[in-house]
Design a protein around this motif. Structure first.
Motif, mmCIF file in Angstrom:
data_model
loop_
_atom_site.group_PDB
_atom_site.id
_atom_site.type_symbol
_atom_site.label_atom_id
_atom_site.label_comp_id
_atom_site.label_asym_id
_atom_site.label_seq_id
_atom_site.Cartn_x
_atom_site.Cartn_y
_atom_site.Cartn_z
ATOM 1 N N LEU A 428 0.837 -1.206 0.000
ATOM 2 C CA LEU A 428 0.000 0.000 0.000
ATOM 3 C C LEU A 428 0.869 1.253 0.000
ATOM 4 C CD1 LEU A 428 -2.782 1.330 0.187
ATOM 5 C CD2 LEU A 428 -2.678 1.028 2.678
ATOM 6 N N ALA A 429 1.929 1.252 0.820
ATOM 7 C CA ALA A 429 2.829 2.407 0.853
ATOM 8 C C ALA A 429 3.545 2.586 -0.476
ATOM 9 C CB ALA A 429 3.843 2.232 1.983
ATOM 10 N N LEU A 430 3.924 1.476 -1.114
ATOM 11 C CA LEU A 430 4.573 1.548 -2.419
ATOM 12 C C LEU A 430 3.600 2.038 -3.492
ATOM 13 C CD1 LEU A 430 6.643 -1.746 -2.253
ATOM 14 C CD2 LEU A 430 7.614 0.544 -2.499
ATOM 15 N N GLU A 431 2.361 1.572 -3.426
ATOM 16 C CA GLU A 431 1.361 1.991 -4.416
ATOM 17 C C GLU A 431 1.060 3.483 -4.284
ATOM 18 O OE1 GLU A 431 -1.783 -0.728 -3.607
ATOM 19 O OE2 GLU A 431 -0.786 -2.407 -4.616
ATOM 20 N N ARG A 432 1.065 4.007 -3.062
ATOM 21 C CA ARG A 432 0.883 5.455 -2.887
ATOM 22 C C ARG A 432 2.020 6.213 -3.566
ATOM 23 N NH1 ARG A 432 -0.433 4.488 3.399
ATOM 24 N NH2 ARG A 432 -2.684 4.172 3.263
ATOM 25 N N MET A 433 3.234 5.679 -3.446
ATOM 26 C CA MET A 433 4.372 6.318 -4.102
ATOM 27 C C MET A 433 4.205 6.295 -5.618
ATOM 28 S SD MET A 433 8.409 5.278 -4.056
ATOM 29 C CE MET A 433 8.141 3.866 -5.128
ATOM 30 N N LEU A 434 3.779 5.157 -6.147
ATOM 31 C CA LEU A 434 3.619 5.029 -7.586
ATOM 32 C C LEU A 434 2.550 5.981 -8.117
ATOM 33 C CD1 LEU A 434 3.818 1.150 -7.834
ATOM 34 C CD2 LEU A 434 5.530 2.749 -8.651
ATOM 35 N N ALA A 435 1.552 6.270 -7.284
ATOM 36 C CA ALA A 435 0.469 7.158 -7.704
ATOM 37 C C ALA A 435 0.832 8.629 -7.533
ATOM 38 C CB ALA A 435 -0.800 6.852 -6.905
ATOM 39 N N ALA A 436 1.832 8.934 -6.720
ATOM 40 C CA ALA A 436 2.226 10.323 -6.460
ATOM 41 C C ALA A 436 3.273 10.733 -7.480
ATOM 42 C CB ALA A 436 2.774 10.460 -5.041
ATOM 43 N N LYS A 437 2.814 11.279 -8.594
ATOM 44 C CA LYS A 437 3.721 11.618 -9.689
ATOM 45 C C LYS A 437 3.764 13.127 -9.888
ATOM 46 C CE LYS A 437 2.863 7.262 -12.039
ATOM 47 N NZ LYS A 437 4.140 6.701 -11.617
ATOM 48 N N PRO A 438 4.939 13.668 -10.206
ATOM 49 C CA PRO A 438 4.994 15.094 -10.515
ATOM 50 C C PRO A 438 4.204 15.385 -11.785
ATOM 51 C CG PRO A 438 7.072 14.013 -11.050
ATOM 52 C CD PRO A 438 6.235 13.011 -10.330
ATOM 53 N N PRO A 439 3.773 16.625 -11.986
ATOM 54 C CA PRO A 439 2.974 16.949 -13.186
ATOM 55 C C PRO A 439 3.718 16.552 -14.473
ATOM 56 C CG PRO A 439 2.968 18.787 -11.647
ATOM 57 C CD PRO A 439 3.954 17.783 -11.108
#
Length: 449
Positions: A428-439
């Motif tokens: 879950l923590a890794l998936e949050r990282m994958l979803a948090a992308k710069p513009p």
């Protein structure tokens, strides 16, 4: 952020081997200095001893109960470099697409030349996702990297770490008991850690660097936090500040400090948390005003770099371009021309059109490989002492040949598995990282959604 497919990379014409350089120095046949002459020995000489082995992490205290590697069979310890090369190639040819070998940028050249993909820890975890049909993933890196590959790979796939003694001193600087105790002490100051204020912000969002154990990633996942890499740390901190009043950043203080400082967070709002002291050694007022609470951890490789080394490089090489990793201390990052991840450093050198002199502040295996791959440039390591990452150096071609020939024989050696109760929140923590992308950032193919 794809890994480098080494099948597309030309072999360098010059010797990129740090091991060859160390052997020559120790034998008196080469110029230079190494931080420990024991680096010329086989890593199996140190497998039965507690510690990280000779090299940059040798002064760090390894936690009790850290994984130990059993004795490597004699035939692999005594085999020549040429024989191991032949055996590895033969085993890979026999296994075909049943196995994928991943090699971290900091691995010794004799291992990297057998890797199907070369990259940083996160790039290689994504490379593993591109091979869902492989029976085994052989991760030539360190323990936390193999854990991450296990988190992101299919349950049936075996993730193998060739030498179980290849740990990470930085990752070990934040263990799960210490982090949970920290969280409890912070709750005494901030109150209910799950309770959002009138602005919808919780008191603290935990952020862990990729260079941490699966247990730490699981803790972060359970408490609404996120994982970061050296490439996306700013984007992740922005994500965290949208959800919390402050960030607890671990285990690397330097990446946290350098990133937050570049975002405008004042140093006085970044107290250090020393897990050996009550309330981390900070005052209640400091913690109340904090924006980023920095864990007292560091990378022993990147702590070796200094402002004096940069000054010397500039004096001896006018016009030199100095690039360092953001795990370096703040004063080193401030004195450099640029700071960026291993992949940033690689791409910066590849993009240089004119012959350039580069002084690089990161692990020497990568620096020496880049120098061999780009002879049009002058590329050297800021630290004149040859001192590789001691734990990465525990992966030797002998271990790689051993685990690959084990797979040929139907035996899975040194499998790394993460327990399900840890794996679920860590993913879950890794998936949050994958979803948090710069513009404007591209979607990474194969990443979990």
């Amino acid at each position: 952020m794809p890994a480098v497919n080494i099948a597309l990379q030309p072999r360098p014409d010059t010797d990129a081997s740090v091991d060859h350089a160390i052997q020559a120095i120790v034998a008196g046949a080469g110029a230079g200095e190494t931080c420990n002459t024991d680096l010329a020995a086989g890593p199996w000489d140190f497998d039965t001893r507690p510690g990280y082995g000779p090299g940059s992490s040798m002064g760090d205290v390894i936690p009790t109960g850290s994984p130990r590697q059993g004795e490597l069979p004699q035939e692999y310890r005594e085999a020549s470099e040429e024989d191991l090369d032949r055996r590895i190639r033969a085993a890979k040819a026999t296994l075909g697409e049943r196995v994928v070998v991943l090699g971290h940028f900091y691995q010794r050249e004799e291992v990297v030349l057998h890797a199907d993909y070369v990259g940083d820890s996160f790039q290689l975890a994504n490379a593993a996702l591109e091979h869902p049909d492989a029976d085994a993933i052989v991760f030539c890196g360190v323990h936390f990297m193999a854990e991450t590959a296990d988190l992101l790979s299919r349950p049936e796939q075996a993730v193998i770490l060739p030498n179980l003694a290849a740990g990470c001193s930085m990752a070990d600087m934040a263990d799960i008991d210490q982090v949970e105790e920290c969280w409890e002490q912070l709750a005494e100051i901030y109150g209910d850690m799950d309770q959002a204020d009138g602005d919808g912000l919780v008191p603290v969002i935990p952020v862990t660097y990729m260079n941490s154990s699966a247990a730490i990633k699981g803790f972060v996942g359970r408490h609404g936090g996120i994982v970061c890499t050296s490439s996306n740390a700013r984007t992740v901190l922005e994500w965290a500040f949208e959800r919390g009043r402050r960030v607890l950043f671990f285990p690397d203080q330097h990446l946290g400090r350098n990133t937050a400082k570049a975002m405008g967070v004042p140093l006085e709002q970044m107290p250090m948390w020393n897990p050996r002291k009550a309330y981390g050694g900070a005052s209640v007022d400091q913690l109340a005003d904090a924006r980023v609470i920095l864990w007292h951890g560091f990378c022993s490789v990147h702590r070796r770099f200094s402002v004096d080394q940069i000054d010397q490089a500039r004096a001896e090489h006018p016009g030199v371009r100095v690039i360092v990793h953001p795990e370096c201390p703040m004063e080193v990052v401030d004195a450099a021309d640029e700071a960026g991840s291993t992949d940033y450093i690689r791409k910066a050198i590849e993009a240089a059109d004119e012959p350039t002199t580069f002084a690089i502040g990161t692990e020497v295996n990568l620096v020496q490989r880049l120098a061999a791959q780009h002879p049009q440039h002058e590329i050297f390591c800021l630290d004149p002492v040859v001192c590789p990452c001691s734990t990465m150096y525990r992966i030797h071609p002998g271990y790689l040949a051993w685990v690959l020939e084990g797979l040929v024989a139907g035996e899975v050696l040194n499998r790394i598995t993460v327990p399900q109760d840890v794996a679920d929140p860590a993913r879950l923590a890794l998936e949050r990282m994958l979803a948090a992308k710069p513009p404007g950032a591209p979607v990474v193919a194969g990443s979990p959604s």
